[in-house]
Design a protein around this motif. Structure first.
Motif, PDB file in Angstrom:
ATOM      1  N   ILE A 110    -120.235 -55.750  35.423  1.00  0.00           N
ATOM      2  CA  ILE A 110    -119.445 -56.985  35.498  1.00  0.00           C
ATOM      3  C   ILE A 110    -118.500 -57.077  34.309  1.00  0.00           C
ATOM      4  CG2 ILE A 110    -119.584 -59.505  35.338  1.00  0.00           C
ATOM      5  CD1 ILE A 110    -122.085 -59.378  37.059  1.00  0.00           C
ATOM      6  N   THR A 111    -118.998 -56.739  33.126  1.00  0.00           N
ATOM      7  CA  THR A 111    -118.139 -56.773  31.941  1.00  0.00           C
ATOM      8  C   THR A 111    -116.963 -55.821  32.091  1.00  0.00           C
ATOM      9  OG1 THR A 111    -120.010 -57.353  30.519  1.00  0.00           O
ATOM     10  CG2 THR A 111    -118.066 -56.414  29.441  1.00  0.00           C
ATOM     11  N   ASP A 112    -117.239 -54.621  32.567  1.00  0.00           N
ATOM     12  CA  ASP A 112    -116.210 -53.581  32.639  1.00  0.00           C
ATOM     13  C   ASP A 112    -115.281 -53.768  33.836  1.00  0.00           C
ATOM     14  OD1 ASP A 112    -114.924 -51.291  31.797  1.00  0.00           O
ATOM     15  OD2 ASP A 112    -116.218 -49.954  32.917  1.00  0.00           O
ATOM     16  N   ALA A 153    -107.773 -49.347  31.076  1.00  0.00           N
ATOM     17  CA  ALA A 153    -108.378 -50.328  30.174  1.00  0.00           C
ATOM     18  C   ALA A 153    -109.875 -50.419  30.417  1.00  0.00           C
ATOM     19  CB  ALA A 153    -107.727 -51.698  30.369  1.00  0.00           C
ATOM     20  N   ALA A 154    -110.288 -50.383  31.685  1.00  0.00           N
ATOM     21  CA  ALA A 154    -111.717 -50.394  32.012  1.00  0.00           C
ATOM     22  C   ALA A 154    -112.388 -49.112  31.521  1.00  0.00           C
ATOM     23  CB  ALA A 154    -111.903 -50.551  33.524  1.00  0.00           C
ATOM     24  N   ALA A 155    -111.669 -47.991  31.602  1.00  0.00           N
ATOM     25  CA  ALA A 155    -112.212 -46.728  31.099  1.00  0.00           C
ATOM     26  C   ALA A 155    -112.430 -46.788  29.590  1.00  0.00           C
ATOM     27  CB  ALA A 155    -111.269 -45.574  31.454  1.00  0.00           C
ATOM     28  N   VAL A 156    -111.482 -47.399  28.881  1.00  0.00           N
ATOM     29  CA  VAL A 156    -111.633 -47.574  27.428  1.00  0.00           C
ATOM     30  C   VAL A 156    -112.835 -48.466  27.135  1.00  0.00           C
ATOM     31  CG1 VAL A 156    -110.582 -48.576  25.359  1.00  0.00           C
ATOM     32  CG2 VAL A 156    -109.193 -47.187  26.914  1.00  0.00           C
ATOM     33  N   ALA A 178    -111.786 -37.596  28.607  1.00  0.00           N
ATOM     34  CA  ALA A 178    -112.039 -37.360  30.024  1.00  0.00           C
ATOM     35  C   ALA A 178    -111.919 -38.653  30.839  1.00  0.00           C
ATOM     36  CB  ALA A 178    -113.428 -36.751  30.211  1.00  0.00           C
ATOM     37  N   MET A 179    -112.510 -39.734  30.337  1.00  0.00           N
ATOM     38  CA  MET A 179    -112.495 -40.999  31.075  1.00  0.00           C
ATOM     39  C   MET A 179    -111.080 -41.548  31.225  1.00  0.00           C
ATOM     40  SD  MET A 179    -115.384 -42.175  32.278  1.00  0.00           S
ATOM     41  CE  MET A 179    -115.061 -43.937  32.401  1.00  0.00           C
ATOM     42  N   ILE A 180    -110.348 -41.601  30.136  1.00  0.00           N
ATOM     43  CA  ILE A 180    -109.008 -42.185  30.188  1.00  0.00           C
ATOM     44  C   ILE A 180    -108.082 -41.310  31.026  1.00  0.00           C
ATOM     45  CG2 ILE A 180    -106.999 -42.867  28.823  1.00  0.00           C
ATOM     46  CD1 ILE A 180    -108.989 -43.530  26.551  1.00  0.00           C
ATOM     47  N   GLY A 181    -108.190 -39.991  30.862  1.00  0.00           N
ATOM     48  CA  GLY A 181    -107.315 -39.096  31.611  1.00  0.00           C
ATOM     49  C   GLY A 181    -107.451 -39.254  33.112  1.00  0.00           C
ATOM     50  N   VAL A 182    -108.658 -39.204  33.625  1.00  0.00           N
ATOM     51  CA  VAL A 182    -108.839 -39.293  35.071  1.00  0.00           C
ATOM     52  C   VAL A 182    -108.558 -40.696  35.584  1.00  0.00           C
ATOM     53  CG1 VAL A 182    -111.319 -39.856  35.031  1.00  0.00           C
ATOM     54  CG2 VAL A 182    -110.355 -38.597  36.975  1.00  0.00           C
ATOM     55  N   HIS A 183    -108.827 -41.718  34.774  1.00  0.00           N
ATOM     56  CA  HIS A 183    -108.618 -43.087  35.259  1.00  0.00           C
ATOM     57  C   HIS A 183    -107.161 -43.535  35.188  1.00  0.00           C
ATOM     58  CE1 HIS A 183    -113.032 -43.251  35.138  1.00  0.00           C
ATOM     59  NE2 HIS A 183    -112.865 -44.148  36.096  1.00  0.00           N
ATOM     60  N   VAL A 184    -106.340 -42.839  34.451  1.00  0.00           N
ATOM     61  CA  VAL A 184    -104.901 -43.075  34.562  1.00  0.00           C
ATOM     62  C   VAL A 184    -104.431 -42.683  35.965  1.00  0.00           C
ATOM     63  CG1 VAL A 184    -102.632 -42.275  33.797  1.00  0.00           C
ATOM     64  CG2 VAL A 184    -104.356 -42.895  32.112  1.00  0.00           C
ATOM     65  N   LEU A 185    -104.951 -41.561  36.465  1.00  0.00           N
ATOM     66  CA  LEU A 185    -104.605 -41.130  37.823  1.00  0.00           C
ATOM     67  C   LEU A 185    -105.158 -42.102  38.866  1.00  0.00           C
ATOM     68  CD1 LEU A 185    -105.326 -37.289  37.491  1.00  0.00           C
ATOM     69  CD2 LEU A 185    -103.130 -38.472  37.313  1.00  0.00           C
ATOM     70  N   ILE A 186    -106.385 -42.540  38.666  1.00  0.00           N
ATOM     71  CA  ILE A 186    -106.973 -43.518  39.594  1.00  0.00           C
ATOM     72  C   ILE A 186    -106.176 -44.823  39.566  1.00  0.00           C
ATOM     73  CG2 ILE A 186    -109.033 -44.914  40.058  1.00  0.00           C
ATOM     74  CD1 ILE A 186    -110.702 -42.573  39.000  1.00  0.00           C
ATOM     75  N   GLY A 187    -105.648 -45.161  38.385  1.00  0.00           N
ATOM     76  CA  GLY A 187    -104.850 -46.375  38.260  1.00  0.00           C
ATOM     77  C   GLY A 187    -103.625 -46.371  39.150  1.00  0.00           C
TER      78      GLY A 187
END
Length: 354
Positions: A110-112, A153-156, A178-187
């Motif tokens: 919920i927080t994330d 931002a959620a990945a961070v 790894a988290m930020i890289g892949v979640h930029v694409l998901i974004g």
């Protein structure tokens, strides 16, 4: 990005649970100012739509998929406070009924996924709307950018939570990269879905989109070299029957779309692990993952109906049930908030002689 049990230790999970509970309490109060008789049922529908679209994992890289988080979409359509509640309802339904996202990690999720995405996206959206021309296209553009940036931002946020309470000894720089890289694409996928949905509703009923309120500017006249507002036009006579009919059409269209997406289109979703699952497997974050508490007891665990052997039918039924349960639960919550607002704002009777 559903965090399972075992990724984050008990103390940090407890702290995020307190943060989530506090944010929900604040949102319950704030939602009273955002909801009215038109938007209360719409908020329940938004929750159901987010549930449905989250079943549609889309490929973003080799062996990796992503899905909608929904914070930006909910905040722009029904308001930031109501948006937090929408995503929280979805996460609660997923955690209890579908064994998706750990129960001890519910506060983390919920927080994330609800708080961070909603706050970041709506702040960006409002900032962009202030500087862009006041047009419907600007609402769509601002929705795209806000949704795009809300996912990394959620990945961070997850990376920071993991840095404090992660249960495995993995270098935080590797996790962050790894988290930020892949979640930029998901974004990007999040941004496309959000912009298309917001744009579609704005085109039909802009008055139902919280972020589009006050979209129209008053015409100005030049008087003695200065621009002044034109006199306000007389209010048009209300057309309650037509308005209710239009609102009902939007609601039915949204519900049918959600049912089709969850009950049929979801069968064709990517089977690859999502961004968090892929990073967890590659970096070893999942070494201490715990079995979900309802994995064996829930008949809908894993987004399938127990004892239904046909995968297409099982997944479709689970999706339809999920949409139905979410829209009922969400609408019930938001109608209760709306009724509470009406009760609080009604004049109290004063006994005679006082």
């Amino acid at each position: 990005m559903h965090v399972p049990d075992g990724f984050i230790n008990a103390p940090v999970s407890a702290v995020t649970g307190v943060v989530a509970a506090g944010a929900i309490a604040v949102s319950l109060r704030g939602a009273r100012r955002e909801l009215d008789e038109r938007t209360a049922p719409l908020a329940g529908l938004v929750a159901a739509f987010i549930f449905a679209v989250q079943m549609l994992n889309f490929p973003v890289a080799a062996g990796t998929s992503g899905h909608l988080l929904g914070g930006a979409l909910a905040a722009i359509l029904v308001g930031p406070y109501t948006g937090v509640l929408c995503v929280s309802v979805v996460l609660l339904m997923q955690g209890i009924l579908f064994a998706d996202g750990g129960l001890t990690a519910l506060g983390v999720n919920i927080t994330d996924m609800a708080i961070v995405t909603t706050v970041v996206s709506y702040a960006l959206f409002r900032g962009l709307v202030k500087v862009l021309p006041r047009t419907r296209r600007s609402i769509t553009v601002a929705s795209f950018v806000a949704a795009l940036l809300s996912v990394p931002a959620a990945a961070v946020a997850f990376t920071l939570i993991y840095a404090v309470g992660g249960t495995t000894d993995i270098a935080i720089t590797k996790v962050a990269t790894a988290m930020i890289g892949v979640h930029v694409l998901i974004g990007i996928g999040e941004a496309v879905i959000t912009a298309l949905t917001v744009g579609a509703v704005v085109a039909v009923r802009p008055d139902l989109v919280y972020g589009a309120r006050g979209l129209q500017q008053r015409l100005k006249l030049r008087v003695n070299g200065e621009l002044v507002d034109t006199p306000a036009a007389p209010a048009a006579p209300p057309a309650p029957v037509a308005a209710r009919s239009s609102h009902r059409t939007v609601w039915i269209t949204g519900l049918v779309t959600s049912l089709v997406l969850a009950g049929f289109v979801s069968f064709y979703a990517s089977a690859s692990p999502d961004g968090l699952e892929k990073v967890a497997k590659d970096k070893g974050i999942d070494a201490k993952t715990e079995k979900h508490a309802t994995e064996d007891s829930s008949p809908l665990a894993g987004y399938g109906v127990k004892d239904v052997s046909d995968a297409r039918v099982s997944g479709g039924l689970a999706g339809v049930i999920g949409v139905g349960v979410t829209v009922v639960a969400g609408t019930g919550v938001f109608w209760a908030i709306r009724r509470r607002r009406t009760t609080d704002s009604s004049p109290t009777s004063v006994p005679e002689g006082v």
